[in-house]
Design an enzyme around this catalytic site. Structure first.
Site, mmCIF file in Angstrom:
data_model
loop_
_atom_site.group_PDB
_atom_site.id
_atom_site.type_symbol
_atom_site.label_atom_id
_atom_site.label_comp_id
_atom_site.label_asym_id
_atom_site.label_seq_id
_atom_site.Cartn_x
_atom_site.Cartn_y
_atom_site.Cartn_z
ATOM 1 N NE ARG A 75 -21.866 -7.289 -8.262
ATOM 2 C CZ ARG A 75 -20.622 -7.777 -8.228
ATOM 3 N NH1 ARG A 75 -19.923 -7.918 -9.338
ATOM 4 N NH2 ARG A 75 -20.083 -8.126 -7.076
ATOM 5 N NE ARG A 144 -17.286 -8.079 -14.014
ATOM 6 C CZ ARG A 144 -16.833 -8.318 -12.783
ATOM 7 N NH1 ARG A 144 -17.172 -7.513 -11.778
ATOM 8 N NH2 ARG A 144 -16.037 -9.332 -12.536
ATOM 9 C CE LYS A 228 -12.161 -6.923 -11.050
ATOM 10 N NZ LYS A 228 -12.662 -7.016 -9.679
ATOM 11 C CB CYS A 451 -16.608 -4.520 0.278
ATOM 12 S SG CYS A 451 -15.561 -5.418 1.446
ATOM 13 C CB CYS A 457 -17.403 -11.597 0.330
ATOM 14 S SG CYS A 457 -16.110 -11.490 -0.941
ATOM 15 C CB CYS A 496 -10.201 -9.320 0.600
ATOM 16 S SG CYS A 496 -10.916 -8.946 -1.021
ATOM 17 C CB CYS A 500 -15.439 -4.389 -3.764
ATOM 18 S SG CYS A 500 -15.041 -5.932 -4.615
#
Length: 645
Positions: A75, A144, A228, A451, A457, A496, A500
């Site tokens: 990423r 981030r 994060k 996502c 993932c 999930c 995201c």
């Protein structure tokens, strides 16, 4: 007789100890990278995140008894979504040579490359850095990618300030460890954009305990952040970056002449949660106060230090800043923040109403040049059939050396376009199947997000990116059936509950629970200023139309002027939605009872038997393919008799 109680200190989580032992993110990555293996150890995986990579495996390729199909996702870190032309061309080439031939725009304005093998990680990362890019801090327990509105308005000082301060805050909070360059570039620090001297000075300034003295990481220390940490910078009214979902958001405040005065501060947003664990929850940010421009870096460091020193380092599910603010309350949080900051915050400045913008289509950027926003379904930049977006972008960026900005809705903006290039660029895009007129983009697809989820993932419990297009088609078909063809609904899906694609801010959110089953969230709004709420805990997508039709009918027949689906659900409340849905379903059931009886009787007129061996094989196949046994038998018989003709 009373005895004194003894408080047993809680042990920090395993990851906290691992970070502390890592020698500032060097080990065990440096050692394991030299080993001839296809993957890293569990400890290595945790530290690898700080370097911008997740270890994954292609779950479609799992075979019992065989090693997993290990691969890595990288990423990029791009404050404000800025991608210089040479970086895009490098990423495009790397994805073809070492990845899965696609790029993916993230919902935090970066790129992801999927499918990289361990043996190629160093080559890929070093090439990214040498092309003015970075992956450092794109994942892991630190700051981030810093987000900002992607619109390249050169005649709007506030937008230019948002870009400037997104870059500067990203630099301020960049890890200072030399591990990244030692491991991936053999110690050679590539030429990058010059860091502003003021940023370096503010980073080194120890303000009431914000810094660790004589440390390789003056802000983060040996343990980095508890979890994060996410930041954004935007301008009043522009909510193209989901301003309420970040740990820290700054809003640019300018005077009548467009000169920067300071920033409004919001803090405590965050969406990750865990199903049926009420101690975890999505939360929107609170208004904290206002800070003058000369104090903004001190303020950012004070916020980071508050979360760093008081965030939960025992329970990672409770480690985000949203829980600290929720547990303490805004008043206590602000008081502690002001201890680090060294002064009182000023009151939050009044702001205009927030509005979501996607900036699709052609626009003037305010200095005589143009920009074009391109819709990218679920952010997947690929060449597939007539849709050759990846090839089109390569041709345009190569030919005109254009910079791009990635959006928080995982779309792409090409800018700095001379008007005389417009016709040629439009032609290239159209000839490669890329839609340049936003009015021709499907109304549901335009505002949707998903996502990646399966197959890569490791957290996904069900599909998201691969299934959302078919879900949107079904909803679109249902809207057509109900005479609601033009109705726009902000729909977001994740595989999930980590959120995201930010489903908890959507009007209709699908949150993966188990294969084909989703938790349904309703009541968000188009401008992403209000959290949705759980409406259904588990919905099998096979029941989608049956579930959604009564809600849409209720909305169609009772909405107010210009009211959207999410606004309607919030206004009438979930009790009213359920009451109407129950009555609607029961009335529909009565109408269909007789026909159902006839068809059921007809279907069951003839029965056949199979032996136990064939029955067990049929049962297993039914489970694996998620098909009914009757359907499998019918398909097999059809194939058999067709072959006899």
């Amino acid at each position: 007789m009373m005895t004194a109680s003894v408080t047993i200190p809680k042990k920090p989580s395993k990851v906290e100890n691992l970070k502390e032992r890592s020698n500032f993110l060097r080990e065990p990555i440096a050692t394991e990278l030299q080993q001839d293996t296809t993957h890293f150890t569990e400890d290595g995986i945790q530290i690898l995140k700080f370097h911008g990579s997740y270890q994954q495996d292609n779950r479609d390729n799992r075979v019992k008894g065989q090693e997993k199909d290990y691969q890595f996702m990288l990423r990029t870190r791009n404050p404000g979504g800025f991608i210089p032309p040479q970086l895009y061309l490098t990423l495009e080439n790397l994805s073809e040579q070492y990845g899965n031939h696609t790029l993916r725009v993230t919902t935090r304005q970066g790129y992801q490359i999927h499918g990289i093998l361990k043996k190629n990680l160093k080559t890929v990362i070093s090439n990214i850095v040498k092309s003015m890019g970075s992956t450092l801090g794109a994942c892991g327990d630190l700051n981030r990618n810093v987000m900002a509105p992607p619109a390249p308005y050169k005649n709007r000082a506030d937008y230019q300030y948002a870009w400037e301060y997104a870059e500067k805050i990203a630099d301020l909070l960049t890890p200072q460890t030399g591990a990244y360059y030692e491991i991936w570039l053999d110690g050679e620090k590539a030429i990058t954009a010059e860091e502003a001297p003021e940023v370096k000075a503010y980073r080194q300034k120890n303000l009431n305990g914000t810094n660790f003295t004589d440390s390789e990481e003056p802000i983060y220390g040996t343990q980095y952040m508890p979890r994060k940490f996410k930041c954004s910078v935007t301008v009043p009214g522009d909510n193209s970056i989901d301003v309420y979902t970040h740990d820290l958001s700054l809003v640019v405040i300018v005077d009548e002449k467009g000169e920067l005065e300071g920033f409004n501060i919001l803090a405590g947003g965050g969406l990750g949660r865990t199903h049926r664990k009420e101690e975890t929850f999505a939360r929107s940010a609170d208004e904290i106060g206002y800070v003058k421009k000369d104090d903004v870096f001190d303020l950012v460091k004070a916020v980071v230090a508050t979360q760093r020193d008081y965030g939960d380092r025992v329970n990672r599910r409770h480690a985000r800043m949203k829980y600290l603010i929720n547990d303490w309350g805004v008043e206590k949080f602000t008081a502690k923040l002001e201890e680090y900051f060294g002064k009182k915050l000023e009151p939050f400045k009044q702001l205009p109403e927030w509005k979501y913008e996607d900036y699709l289509g052609w626009h003037e950027q305010g200095d005589g040049k143009l920009f074009i926003g391109i819709s990218v379904e679920n952010g997947r930049v690929k060449n597939e059939g007539e849709f050759q977006l990846k090839e089109a972008l390569k041709k345009v960026i190569e030919k005109y050396e254009l910079p791009t900005r990635l959006t928080a809705n995982h779309n792409i903006i090409l800018y700095e376009i001379d008007p005389q290039w417009q016709e040629d660029i439009s032609k290239i895009l159209v000839n490669h199947g890329v839609e340049i007129n936003p009015e021709n983009v499907n109304h549901l697809t335009r505002y949707s997000m998903a996502c990646p989820a399966l197959p890569t993932c490791g957290l996904a419990t069900t599909e998201s990116e691969r299934i959302l297009p078919s879900i949107l088609e079904r909803i679109d078909s249902l809207l057509g059936k109900l005479g609601m063809e033009e109705e726009n609904i902000v729909i977001r899906m994740t595989g999930c509950p980590n959120g995201c694609a930010r489903p908890y801010m959507a009007e209709l959110g699908f949150v993966g629970d188990s294969p084909n089953v989703y938790q349904i969230w309703l009541g968000g709004c188009p401008n992403q200023t209000r959290l949705a709420q759980v409406y259904v805990d588990k919905l099998n997508v096979n029941e989608l139309e049956k579930f959604l039709e009564p809600l849409l009918v209720f909305f169609r027949d009772n909405k107010e002027n210009n009211e959207t689906f999410g606004q309607f659900c919030y206004r009438v409340g979930f009790d009213a939605l359920r009451t109407f849905a129950d009555k609607y379903k029961s009335s529909k059931k009565k109408i269909m009872t007789q026909t159902e009886k006839k068809s059921r009787k007809k279907r069951n007129e003839h029965r056949i038997s199979v032996n136990e061996e064939w029955y067990q094989k049929l049962k297993t196949t039914s489970s694996e393919q998620k098909k009914g046994m009757n359907q499998i038998v019918s398909e097999a018989l059809e194939a058999y008799f067709s072959s006899q003709k």
